[in-house]
Design an enzyme around this catalytic site. Structure first.
Site, PDB file in Angstrom:
ATOM      1  N   THR A 118       0.857  -1.185   0.000  1.00 25.30           N
ATOM      2  CA  THR A 118       0.000   0.000   0.000  1.00 25.30           C
ATOM      3  C   THR A 118       0.897   1.241   0.000  1.00 25.30           C
ATOM      4  O   THR A 118       2.069   1.170   0.378  1.00 25.30           O
ATOM      5  CB  THR A 118      -0.963  -0.005   1.207  1.00 25.30           C
ATOM      6  OG1 THR A 118      -0.203  -0.090   2.406  1.00 25.30           O
ATOM      7  CG2 THR A 118      -1.937  -1.181   1.120  1.00 25.30           C
ATOM      8  N   THR A 140       1.615   4.433   1.572  1.00 22.78           N
ATOM      9  CA  THR A 140       2.458   4.940   2.661  1.00 22.78           C
ATOM     10  C   THR A 140       3.344   3.835   3.217  1.00 22.78           C
ATOM     11  O   THR A 140       4.522   4.068   3.534  1.00 22.78           O
ATOM     12  CB  THR A 140       1.592   5.551   3.784  1.00 22.78           C
ATOM     13  OG1 THR A 140       0.827   6.614   3.229  1.00 22.78           O
ATOM     14  CG2 THR A 140       2.444   6.070   4.921  1.00 22.78           C
ATOM     15  N   CYS A 141       2.814   2.642   3.307  1.00 25.94           N
ATOM     16  CA  CYS A 141       3.570   1.515   3.845  1.00 25.94           C
ATOM     17  C   CYS A 141       4.792   1.204   2.972  1.00 25.94           C
ATOM     18  O   CYS A 141       5.877   0.946   3.475  1.00 25.94           O
ATOM     19  CB  CYS A 141       2.679   0.276   3.934  1.00 25.94           C
ATOM     20  SG  CYS A 141       1.175   0.545   4.902  1.00 25.94           S
ATOM     21  N   SER A 142       4.610   1.256   1.654  1.00 27.49           N
ATOM     22  CA  SER A 142       5.677   0.904   0.720  1.00 27.49           C
ATOM     23  C   SER A 142       6.627   2.052   0.414  1.00 27.49           C
ATOM     24  O   SER A 142       7.792   1.825   0.113  1.00 27.49           O
ATOM     25  CB  SER A 142       5.084   0.404  -0.598  1.00 27.49           C
ATOM     26  OG  SER A 142       4.469  -0.841  -0.402  1.00 27.49           O
TER      27      SER A 142
END
Length: 165
Positions: free
Chosen positions: A53, A55-57
């Site tokens: 996703t 922000t996560c990545s």
């Protein structure tokens, strides 16, 4: 009278609940228990709403990839990333993100996330129940720091955890 079960969010000073995670082993999917991960060790555990996703990545996982050595230099035995995704997704995400020095934990059914009381309702986005974005420091199975982000990546960032160590 209707009884409802109230799940309390884990707090600093609490013992980590018993559970297990999926991990990718040399011969395929394997498991690791919370006892194996936390007992007698200092662990940084951070969780994301979903592998791959935005922000996560682009920010959360990469921060820990960049700072893992500095975090471990502060006496941390393991830096682990957890998500409510399956072991295959977590393994692929770790490989795609150069996260070989992190332990990628799959909480596939969200059981451990629920035990922590840190679920995120992502049904409005077609994602089901996920984990809130958080990071914690756990020493010998006891939470010594817990930062849960309300929205944007803030207290659960690698930089915030490094500063807290």
């Amino acid at each position: 009278m209707i009884k409802t079960e109230v799940v309390m969010t884990i707090q600093v000073g609490d013992k980590i609940p018993q559970g297990s995670f999926g991990v990718m082993g040399e011969k395929g999917p394997a498991g690791i228990t919370t006892a194996e991960l936390f007992d007698g060790k200092k662990v940084v555990l951070f969780a994301v709403p979903g592998a791959f996703t935005p922000t996560c990545s682009m920010a959360h996982l990469p921060g820990f990839v960049v700072h893992v050595d500095a975090i471990k230099a502060k006496g941390v035995d393991t830096v682990a990333c957890m998500s409510v995704n399956d072991v295959f997704v977590m393994d692929a995400w770790g490989k795609a993100s150069n996260a070989e020095h992190l332990l990628m934990l799959a909480d596939g059914n969200g059981t451990f996330t629920a035990a922590l009381g840190l679920e995120l309702d992502g049904t409005g986005y077609g994602m089901g129940t996920r984990s809130k974005r958080f990071a914690m420091i756990v020493e010998d199975g006891v939470v010594t720091l817990l930062n849960v982000d309300a929205g944007a990546l803030e207290g659960s960032s690698a930089e915030a955890i490094l500063a807290a160590l």
